[in-house]
Design a protein around this motif. Structure first.
Motif, mmCIF file in Angstrom:
data_model
loop_
_atom_site.group_PDB
_atom_site.id
_atom_site.type_symbol
_atom_site.label_atom_id
_atom_site.label_comp_id
_atom_site.label_asym_id
_atom_site.label_seq_id
_atom_site.Cartn_x
_atom_site.Cartn_y
_atom_site.Cartn_z
ATOM 1 N N ILE A 48 0.824 -1.201 0.000
ATOM 2 C CA ILE A 48 0.000 0.000 0.000
ATOM 3 C C ILE A 48 0.863 1.258 0.000
ATOM 4 N N ALA A 49 1.988 1.217 0.723
ATOM 5 C CA ALA A 49 2.835 2.409 0.850
ATOM 6 C C ALA A 49 3.370 2.904 -0.486
ATOM 7 N N ASN A 60 -5.981 7.319 3.632
ATOM 8 C CA ASN A 60 -7.133 7.342 2.722
ATOM 9 C C ASN A 60 -7.304 6.053 1.930
ATOM 10 N N HIS A 61 -6.345 5.157 2.001
ATOM 11 C CA HIS A 61 -6.483 3.894 1.268
ATOM 12 C C HIS A 61 -7.606 3.061 1.881
ATOM 13 N N PRO A 62 -8.457 2.448 1.070
ATOM 14 C CA PRO A 62 -9.610 1.720 1.621
ATOM 15 C C PRO A 62 -9.246 0.532 2.492
ATOM 16 N N ASP A 323 16.259 -1.921 32.273
ATOM 17 C CA ASP A 323 17.079 -0.886 31.611
ATOM 18 C C ASP A 323 16.218 0.363 31.446
ATOM 19 N N PRO A 324 15.815 0.979 32.571
ATOM 20 C CA PRO A 324 14.800 2.036 32.511
ATOM 21 C C PRO A 324 15.210 3.270 31.720
ATOM 22 N N ALA A 325 16.483 3.453 31.432
ATOM 23 C CA ALA A 325 16.917 4.609 30.654
ATOM 24 C C ALA A 325 16.891 4.337 29.154
ATOM 25 N N CYS A 326 16.569 3.118 28.751
ATOM 26 C CA CYS A 326 16.546 2.768 27.331
ATOM 27 C C CYS A 326 15.451 3.561 26.624
ATOM 28 N N ALA A 327 15.816 4.282 25.585
ATOM 29 C CA ALA A 327 14.872 5.113 24.838
ATOM 30 C C ALA A 327 14.652 4.522 23.450
ATOM 31 N N VAL A 328 13.453 4.743 22.911
ATOM 32 C CA VAL A 328 13.126 4.288 21.561
ATOM 33 C C VAL A 328 12.256 5.338 20.887
ATOM 34 N N ARG A 329 12.422 5.495 19.600
ATOM 35 C CA ARG A 329 11.560 6.346 18.791
ATOM 36 C C ARG A 329 10.650 5.467 17.932
ATOM 37 N N PHE A 330 9.409 5.910 17.755
ATOM 38 C CA PHE A 330 8.457 5.265 16.864
ATOM 39 C C PHE A 330 7.982 6.269 15.824
ATOM 40 N N ASP A 331 7.639 5.747 14.652
ATOM 41 C CA ASP A 331 7.036 6.594 13.628
ATOM 42 C C ASP A 331 6.285 5.723 12.629
ATOM 43 N N HIS A 332 5.384 6.351 11.879
ATOM 44 C CA HIS A 332 4.699 5.755 10.722
ATOM 45 C C HIS A 332 4.073 4.391 11.046
ATOM 46 N N VAL A 333 3.172 4.396 12.018
ATOM 47 C CA VAL A 333 2.416 3.186 12.364
ATOM 48 C C VAL A 333 1.208 3.091 11.436
ATOM 49 N N VAL A 334 1.074 1.962 10.761
ATOM 50 C CA VAL A 334 -0.053 1.735 9.856
ATOM 51 C C VAL A 334 -0.599 0.338 10.115
ATOM 52 N N VAL A 335 -1.919 0.222 10.236
ATOM 53 C CA VAL A 335 -2.604 -1.065 10.349
ATOM 54 C C VAL A 335 -3.520 -1.194 9.144
ATOM 55 N N ALA A 336 -3.458 -2.328 8.460
ATOM 56 C CA ALA A 336 -4.208 -2.476 7.211
ATOM 57 C C ALA A 336 -4.610 -3.923 6.975
#
Length: 361
Positions: A48-49, A60-62, A323-336
């Motif tokens: 789809i991407a 907007n994709h069905p 490891d409570p200081a461990c950081a992560v970034r997330f982006d562009h979550v799509v469920v289809a």
């Protein structure tokens, strides 16, 4: 068998097998098959991407069910789109984004946090794709993103660690970095999961006999160590998973598949991150599946015994208790409802759309 999207590079997979079937087909399709077979052409993505460079407008994709691009004006506005938020004070927006992103920001979890929401009305097959980037200083991630189902649904994630689901009330599969191993793999709970307590995968009477089963493991010769793709800390990765529920509920025809950066995981000549009835070959020891071409076909998943249990939640989890200081970034979550694929860029050169009626014999 209809050709599935087992790899987005050259959807006409192993096209040389189909060259002999070109008689009667149009010339341009035969040429595409030939070019793919010899590596001259490639379908860079097959999802789809592709239709939405930078993911702009992909909502907007069905076939798209839900999109989270983290472009909200505030963290409060972000939290309002999810039903259960933990660690909101550790969340902030970041200008660090995946390559090709059409957005302006990602979200940073600066420690343990989660976003959880239901996927109404519930589905029998779904794909979820997200981008993740772990801080280089991370040493251990306990648990990560989960897709699953509860019957009845709840506005928050439920427990169940150490216990095997009954088949009518819950199932879950985690897409895990297995830190400290830092290898991608599944971590799955379902009604026929195996126990860690005995070589046969049966409980022996000790407490907490069941924990999530893993599937990308070497055999005994390598001490059942991980063979999934490496998690490269400090770099963005596209992670996509598909789950298909078993139907009828008495059958073991459920499936799950994992793509990392748009690629199925291959080992010893077989796709090993695509699991279903009859594929891949391998063997079990305790709660771990080891793919091996000389082994027996995988039995498939009987995720449920009740059709009311389906796929109905997404849990964007970052559980780092050790490891409570461990950081992560997330982006562009799509469920289809169909394969999504990595972010496409405006400079991608795509071959004509792959024909949908090719068969493999």
């Amino acid at each position: 068998m209809t050709l599935p999207p087992t790899t987005p590079n050259c959807r006409v997979r192993r096209a040389h097998r189909n060259i002999k079937r070109c008689v009667g087909r149009t010339l341009h399709l035969c040429l595409i098959a030939l070019l793919c077979a010899f590596g001259v052409a490639s379908f860079a993505h097959a999802g789809i991407a592709d239709q939405y460079p930078g993911d702009v407008g992909i909502e907007n994709h069905p076939d798209v069910i839900f999109v989270e691009n983290f472009e909200e004006a505030s963290i409060d506005a972000l939290g309002a789109r999810w039903e259960d938020v933990v660690g909101q004070g550790l969340m902030s927006f970041s200008a660090d984004r995946p390559a090709g992103s059409g957005g302006n920001q990602s979200v940073l979890f600066n420690g343990g946090a989660h976003l959880y929401r239901r996927l109404a009305p519930g589905y029998d097959q779904l794909y979820v794709r997200f981008y993740a980037k772990f801080d280089p200083a991370c040493s251990n991630v306990h648990h990560f993103v989960h897709l699953g189902g509860y019957n009845p649904t709840t506005r928050w994630p439920q427990g169940g660690a150490g216990l095997r689901p009954a088949g009518n009330e819950r199932w879950t599969t985690g897409i895990e970095p297995y830190g400290t191993e830092w290898r991608w793999d599944f971590y799955s709970y379902w009604m026929e999961m195996r126990s860690w307590q005995t070589p046969e995968g049966l409980p022996d009477g000790r407490p907490s006999p069941y924990y999530g089963n893993a599937f990308l493991r070497a055999g005994a010769e390598a001490s059942w160590g991980p063979i999934g793709p490496a998690v490269v800390r400090g770099e963005w990765a596209s992670v996509e998973a598909m789950v298909k529920m078993n139907d009828p509920v008495s059958a073991r025809n459920g499936e799950q598949t994992l793509w990392i950066n748009g690629q199925i995981v291959r080992h010893q000549g077989q796709d090993i991150s695509r699991l279903g009835s009859g594929f891949p070959n391998g063997s079990w020891l305790r709660d771990k599946w080891s793919p091996n071409p000389a082994g027996a076909p995988f039995e498939g998943f009987r995720w449920r015994s009740d059709a009311a249990l389906n796929i109905n939640f997404l849990w964007l989890l970052h559980y780092v208790d050790t490891d409570p200081a461990c950081a992560v970034r997330f982006d562009h979550v799509v469920v289809a409802r169909n394969y999504i694929g990595p972010i496409a860029t405006s400079t991608d050169t795509l071959a004509p759309a792959a024909p949908t009626n090719l068969t493999v014999q």
